[in-house]
Design a protein around this motif. Structure first.
Motif, PDB file in Angstrom:
ATOM      1  N   ARG A  10       0.906  -1.297  -0.476  1.00 28.63           N
ATOM      2  CA  ARG A  10       0.150  -0.109   0.132  1.00 28.63           C
ATOM      3  C   ARG A  10       0.606   1.010  -0.089  1.00 28.63           C
ATOM      4  N   ASP A  11       1.867   1.107   0.789  1.00 30.67           N
ATOM      5  CA  ASP A  11       2.860   2.239   0.974  1.00 30.67           C
ATOM      6  C   ASP A  11       3.582   2.466  -0.756  1.00 30.67           C
ATOM      7  N   PRO A 264     -12.488   1.154  -9.034  1.00 33.69           N
ATOM      8  CA  PRO A 264     -12.010   3.298  -8.243  1.00 33.69           C
ATOM      9  C   PRO A 264     -12.933   2.715  -7.145  1.00 33.69           C
ATOM     10  N   GLN A 265     -14.010   1.837  -6.829  1.00 36.10           N
ATOM     11  CA  GLN A 265     -14.779   2.027  -5.542  1.00 36.10           C
ATOM     12  C   GLN A 265     -13.288   1.505  -4.375  1.00 36.10           C
ATOM     13  N   VAL A 266     -12.209   0.601  -5.109  1.00 35.49           N
ATOM     14  CA  VAL A 266     -11.409  -0.627  -3.933  1.00 35.49           C
ATOM     15  C   VAL A 266     -10.165   0.796  -3.735  1.00 35.49           C
ATOM     16  N   LEU A 267      -9.991   1.085  -5.129  1.00 34.92           N
ATOM     17  CA  LEU A 267      -9.293   2.684  -4.646  1.00 34.92           C
ATOM     18  C   LEU A 267      -9.452   3.370  -4.244  1.00 34.92           C
ATOM     19  N   ALA A 268     -10.897   4.203  -4.319  1.00 34.26           N
ATOM     20  CA  ALA A 268     -10.367   5.124  -3.166  1.00 34.26           C
ATOM     21  C   ALA A 268     -10.710   4.415  -1.841  1.00 34.26           C
ATOM     22  N   ALA A 269     -11.400   3.331  -1.203  1.00 34.54           N
ATOM     23  CA  ALA A 269     -11.015   2.585   0.011  1.00 34.54           C
ATOM     24  C   ALA A 269      -9.916   2.870   0.441  1.00 34.54           C
ATOM     25  N   LEU A 270      -8.857   2.621  -0.755  1.00 38.58           N
ATOM     26  CA  LEU A 270      -7.224   1.799  -0.420  1.00 38.58           C
ATOM     27  C   LEU A 270      -6.747   3.970   0.029  1.00 38.58           C
ATOM     28  N   TYR A 271      -7.296   4.800  -1.247  1.00 35.57           N
ATOM     29  CA  TYR A 271      -6.463   6.139  -0.879  1.00 35.57           C
ATOM     30  C   TYR A 271      -6.976   7.079   0.031  1.00 35.57           C
ATOM     31  N   SER A 272      -8.224   6.571   0.411  1.00 40.87           N
ATOM     32  CA  SER A 272      -9.465   7.260   2.007  1.00 40.87           C
ATOM     33  C   SER A 272      -7.884   6.020   3.586  1.00 40.87           C
ATOM     34  N   GLN A 273      -7.944   5.356   3.265  1.00 34.22           N
ATOM     35  CA  GLN A 273      -6.818   4.993   4.198  1.00 34.22           C
ATOM     36  C   GLN A 273      -5.654   4.946   4.217  1.00 34.22           C
ATOM     37  N   ASP A 274      -4.532   6.485   3.215  1.00 31.16           N
ATOM     38  CA  ASP A 274      -4.149   6.411   3.460  1.00 31.16           C
ATOM     39  C   ASP A 274      -3.679   8.082   3.528  1.00 31.16           C
ATOM     40  N   ARG A 275      -4.387   8.679   3.318  1.00 27.45           N
ATOM     41  CA  ARG A 275      -4.740  10.013   3.987  1.00 27.45           C
ATOM     42  C   ARG A 275      -4.399  10.090   5.314  1.00 27.45           C
TER      43      ARG A 275
END
Length: 275
Positions: A10-11, A264-275
């Motif tokens: 993820r990083d 997009p849904q999967v990526l959005a979940a990962l992106y929100s976790q990284d913010r």
């Protein structure tokens, strides 16, 4: 290593910066087969675009141009008539997917060899693997550690006869070392092995992925992340995990065409976790 709920790749996900533009986000090529078999390349190309590659281009035989052109939008298209023309068309690309419905033909052999000399990182899948049955060292000799092979068990046996007798994990690790490239041994628990000995077992497999074309989507996802300069081993691990999560979010009735638009849904979940 089994991938956990917060996998370490993820990083390394290539989120675009504020000054990003399409060419900075990576250029992916996907080689199509003959006119009657272009669906697999279109699936791979759409997946590569959805996972973030800035420019995705299908490279096709001239007789397939009209068929593909009528079925794509943001994906670009370049016909080629020879291995030399294919290599020229790939100039400047960061990654190329070859194999989905490419045909088990001498042309596919020649195209893989031509692409190996371009400097683009390769994802070799499906027919691009099967065509080397009987002379796998001809493939291994042109690969490097940035390339990725994505066999299911049948294709794995064609390239690495006898290795599965060691067990899936040991076989994948030995295959990656022998090929000098990353190996993604697909299955309910997909195994990703790097030539330097790193190995991961994906633990979020989904039964709904057992349908035609999902492997083509995975190849495009891996290629799309590699085009964004993600390390090939990390790109393979990330794509395998996201591929399964996209399928899980859809559930019963899934077909391969559904997967790219679930990303997009999967990526959005990962992106929100990284913010």
């Amino acid at each position: 290593m089994t991938e956990g709920p917060t996998p370490d790749w993820r990083d390394a996900l290539p989120w675009p910066g504020e000054d990003a533009h399409k060419h900075a986000r990576g250029r992916l090529g996907v080689v199509a087969g003959k006119a009657s078999q272009t669906g697999a390349a279109r699936l791979a190309a759409r997946a590569g675009l959805r996972i973030g590659a800035g420019v995705v281009r299908i490279l096709c035989p001239p007789d397939a141009t009209a068929i593909i052109a009528s079925a794509i939008e943001a994906v670009m298209l370049t016909p080629f008539g020879s291995a030399e023309a294919l290599a020229e068309a790939v100039e400047g690309m960061d990654a190329v997917v070859i194999g989905p419905a490419a045909g088990v033909t001498d042309a596919t052999l020649t195209h893989v060899r031509a692409l190996a000399g371009t400097g683009a990182a390769l994802v070799v899948d499906a027919d691009g693997l099967t065509v080397f049955e009987g002379w796998p060292t001809d493939l291994f000799d042109v690969l490097d550690r940035d390339d990725v092979l994505t066999p299911h068990e049948g294709e794995f046996k064609r390239l690495f006869p006898g290795l599965l007798d060691l067990g899936r994990e040991a076989a994948a690790r030995a295959a990656a070392k022998r090929a000098g490239a990353v190996v993604v041994l697909k299955g309910p628990a997909t195994i990703i092995a790097a030539p330097d000995g790193r190995l991961a077992v994906n633990d979020n497999g989904v039964r709904w992925l057992a349908t035609a074309g999902t492997g083509d989507v995975l190849a495009g996802m891996i290629g799309g992340l590699m085009a964004q300069r993600m390390d090939s081993y990390d790109a393979a691990r990330a794509a395998v995990w996201m591929h399964a999560e996209a399928a899980r979010g859809f559930g019963p009735g899934l077909i391969a065409e559904d997967l790219p638009d679930r990303l997009p849904q999967v990526l959005a979940a990962l992106y929100s976790q990284d913010r």
